[in-house]
Design an enzyme around this catalytic site. Structure first.
Site, PDB file in Angstrom:
ATOM      1  N   HIS A  38       0.666  -1.383   0.057  1.00  0.00           N
ATOM      2  CA  HIS A  38      -0.311  -0.169   0.057  1.00  0.00           C
ATOM      3  C   HIS A  38       0.985   0.507   0.268  1.00  0.00           C
ATOM      4  O   HIS A  38       1.656   1.826   1.028  1.00  0.00           O
ATOM      5  CB  HIS A  38      -0.513   0.249   1.467  1.00  0.00           C
ATOM      6  CG  HIS A  38      -1.647   1.047   1.493  1.00  0.00           C
ATOM      7  ND1 HIS A  38      -1.658   1.863   2.077  1.00  0.00           N
ATOM      8  CD2 HIS A  38      -2.877   1.275   0.520  1.00  0.00           C
ATOM      9  CE1 HIS A  38      -2.635   2.412   2.758  1.00  0.00           C
ATOM     10  NE2 HIS A  38      -3.490   2.860   1.103  1.00  0.00           N
ATOM     11  N   GLU A  71       0.838  -0.505  -5.338  1.00  0.00           N
ATOM     12  CA  GLU A  71       0.369   0.834  -5.707  1.00  0.00           C
ATOM     13  C   GLU A  71       0.838   1.952  -5.555  1.00  0.00           C
ATOM     14  O   GLU A  71       1.483   2.356  -5.664  1.00  0.00           O
ATOM     15  CB  GLU A  71      -0.872   0.468  -4.301  1.00  0.00           C
ATOM     16  CG  GLU A  71      -1.935   1.400  -4.596  1.00  0.00           C
ATOM     17  CD  GLU A  71      -2.528   2.210  -3.368  1.00  0.00           C
ATOM     18  OE1 GLU A  71      -2.252   2.313  -2.428  1.00  0.00           O
ATOM     19  OE2 GLU A  71      -3.882   1.868  -3.850  1.00  0.00           O
ATOM     20  N   ASP A 101      -1.267   5.292  -6.134  1.00  0.00           N
ATOM     21  CA  ASP A 101      -2.315   6.445  -6.362  1.00  0.00           C
ATOM     22  C   ASP A 101      -1.761   7.852  -7.471  1.00  0.00           C
ATOM     23  O   ASP A 101      -0.993   7.584  -7.318  1.00  0.00           O
ATOM     24  CB  ASP A 101      -2.680   7.438  -5.472  1.00  0.00           C
ATOM     25  CG  ASP A 101      -2.965   6.357  -4.067  1.00  0.00           C
ATOM     26  OD1 ASP A 101      -3.959   5.479  -4.308  1.00  0.00           O
ATOM     27  OD2 ASP A 101      -2.384   6.000  -3.053  1.00  0.00           O
ATOM     28  N   HIS A 129      -0.970  10.495  -2.772  1.00  0.00           N
ATOM     29  CA  HIS A 129      -2.338   9.781  -2.690  1.00  0.00           C
ATOM     30  C   HIS A 129      -3.404  10.927  -3.038  1.00  0.00           C
ATOM     31  O   HIS A 129      -4.568  10.667  -2.859  1.00  0.00           O
ATOM     32  CB  HIS A 129      -1.979   9.480  -0.868  1.00  0.00           C
ATOM     33  CG  HIS A 129      -3.339   8.846  -0.122  1.00  0.00           C
ATOM     34  ND1 HIS A 129      -4.248  10.135  -0.117  1.00  0.00           N
ATOM     35  CD2 HIS A 129      -4.185   8.063  -0.749  1.00  0.00           C
ATOM     36  CE1 HIS A 129      -5.298   9.239   0.387  1.00  0.00           C
ATOM     37  NE2 HIS A 129      -5.131   8.263   0.180  1.00  0.00           N
ATOM     38  N   GLU A 181      -4.396   3.811  -8.918  1.00  0.00           N
ATOM     39  CA  GLU A 181      -5.648   3.637  -7.945  1.00  0.00           C
ATOM     40  C   GLU A 181      -5.730   5.426  -8.598  1.00  0.00           C
ATOM     41  O   GLU A 181      -5.215   5.958  -8.807  1.00  0.00           O
ATOM     42  CB  GLU A 181      -6.102   4.324  -6.840  1.00  0.00           C
ATOM     43  CG  GLU A 181      -7.233   4.348  -6.636  1.00  0.00           C
ATOM     44  CD  GLU A 181      -7.576   4.879  -5.387  1.00  0.00           C
ATOM     45  OE1 GLU A 181      -6.999   4.416  -3.764  1.00  0.00           O
ATOM     46  OE2 GLU A 181      -8.441   5.381  -4.652  1.00  0.00           O
TER      47      GLU A 181
HETATM   48  O1  G3P Z   1      -6.854   1.971  -2.449  1.00  0.00           O
HETATM   49  C1  G3P Z   1      -6.846   1.446  -1.528  1.00  0.00           C
HETATM   50  C2  G3P Z   1      -6.232   1.467  -0.119  1.00  0.00           C
HETATM   51  O2  G3P Z   1      -5.514   2.425  -0.788  1.00  0.00           O
HETATM   52  C3  G3P Z   1      -7.507   2.805  -0.628  1.00  0.00           C
HETATM   53  O3  G3P Z   1      -7.584   3.814   0.631  1.00  0.00           O
HETATM   54  O4  G3P Z   1      -7.194   6.320   0.635  1.00  0.00           O
HETATM   55  O5  G3P Z   1      -5.122   4.792   0.637  1.00  0.00           O
HETATM   56  O6  G3P Z   1      -6.052   4.907  -1.339  1.00  0.00           O
HETATM   57  P1  G3P Z   1      -6.283   4.580   0.199  1.00  0.00           P
HETATM   58 CA    CA Z   2      -5.091   3.802  -2.718  1.00  0.00          CA
END
Ligand code: G3P
Ligand code: CA
Length: 344
Positions: free
Chosen positions: A36, A63, A65, A78, A171
């Site tokens: 993450h 991941e 963002d 993020h 994302e």
């Molecule tokens: O995308 C999964 C998780 O990362 C969602 O929460 O706010 O950390 O992007 P966030």
């Molecule tokens: Ca995310």
């Protein structure tokens, strides 16, 4: 028993044990670890250093963002704002909006390259206070905000040099916000994924968003227009998600557009659970019945981050991976999740 018959019996028994062990490993190896924002428990989130560390720790997916700059570059960040994780307020003080925030979309990539990234922080009495004070110290060493292209090249480069095949998990952040500013971030991301060879559901990419409206546009319009067909994930939480997703046929409806869901982990095991009363919802069962994979977020082991119903981070993983039967987890501590799955 005759010695040759005993050897034959022993060989068969060992074979059965080995086969069982192999099947068991295969079953467990299908469960995945998603880093993450990288190995963000150890290095500042979404820096290339955090991504390299996650890769080395054995994460299956890393991941990203993604948000857009004023000159249409895709960067890995993020928030749609820069002020929680960079020194933008010191470097560009006059670029603040009326709400006190510094929006990435107001800056060119050349300007964003001048910023230093750090652990996330908040301002208290005019001072920066690190959000997780046990994590990498704020203001130490030097980090930047990467572009999506730089990060994909880093991961693909390490895949080549190590012989691994670690996936990516981008994302789309603030799709409506970007559209209102005249930017189609989803098309830009999908085109970039295609340019780096992610074109089919067999490729190691999941494209995720909280916005069902955007997911539908990506599925119905953008993927066909760009000419690729990749795995899509609908992120879900109790606050922002459409209520129909929690209804009896919600997962079936979603499966028309998505390959998986990424729920808040509290939707899988209730936060009201107690050690003697673990409350597993029917979400995973319903999602699996609809053919959807389930990758909840976010598993952390910082002080106060392991729910009281779990004895430890590993106990939390045990409950979610195996009692609730999720297929993967987003975690800031991918090494501990990788070790957990290997050792179980
Ligand atoms: O995308 C999964 C998780 O990362 C969602 O929460 O706010 O950390 O992007 P966030
Ligand atoms: Ca995310």
């Amino acid at each position: 028993m005759h010695s040759s018959r005993f050897r034959s019996f022993a060989a068969k028994a060992i074979g059965v044990v080995l086969m069982t062990a192999t099947l068991s490993t295969q079953a467990q190896s299908q469960k995945i670890v998603i880093a993450h924002r990288g190995a963000s428990g150890y290095l500042p989130e979404h820096t290339l250093q955090a991504k390299a560390m996650a890769f080395a720790m054995g994460a299956d997916y890393i991941e990203q963002d993604v948000v857009m700059t004023s000159d249409d570059h895709l960067i890995v960040l993020h928030d749609i704002t820069l002020d929680r994780t960079t020194d933008v307020a010191e470097r560009f003080p006059d670029r603040v909006r009326e709400d006190g925030r510094y929006y990435a979309i107001d800056f060119t990539l050349a300007e964003i390259r001048q910023l230093q990234a750090s652990e996330g922080f908040r301002i208290e009495n005019g001072e920066k206070v690190q959000s997780y004070d046990n994590r990498f110290p704020m203001g130490e060493s030097i980090f930047g905000v990467p572009t999506l292209a730089e990060e994909i090249e880093l991961i693909q480069g390490m895949n080549k040099s190590t012989g691994k095949n670690v996936g990516i998990y981008p994302e789309i952040k603030g799709p409506e916000f970007h559209r209102e500013a005249g930017k189609d971030i989803s098309t830009a991301v999908v085109r970039m994924l295609k340019s780096y060879g992610y074109t089919s559901k067999q490729d190691k990419v999941f494209l995720q968003t909280f916005s069902f409206e955007e997911l539908k546009i990506i599925h119905d319009e953008i993927l066909p227009a760009v000419g690729i067909d990749i795995n899509l994930v609908q992120l879900i939480d109790r606050v922002s998600s459409n209520p129909w997703m929690f209804e009896e046929d919600g997962m079936n409806k979603l499966s028309t557009f998505a390959d998986g869901i990424g729920p808040d982990k509290g939707l899988v095991v209730s936060r009201d659970s107690q050690k003697a009363n673990i409350q597993v919802s029917d979400l995973v069962t319903r999602a699996h019945a609809a053919g959807l994979q389930v990758h909840p977020y976010t598993y952390r082991l910082d002080p106060g981050q392991v729910p009281a119903y779990a004895d430890s981070y590993e106990d939390l993983l045990e409950l979610h991976y195996f009692r609730a039967n999720v297929d993967g987890v987003f975690t800031d501590f991918p090494d501990r999740a990788v070790d957990f799955l290997r050792n179980r």
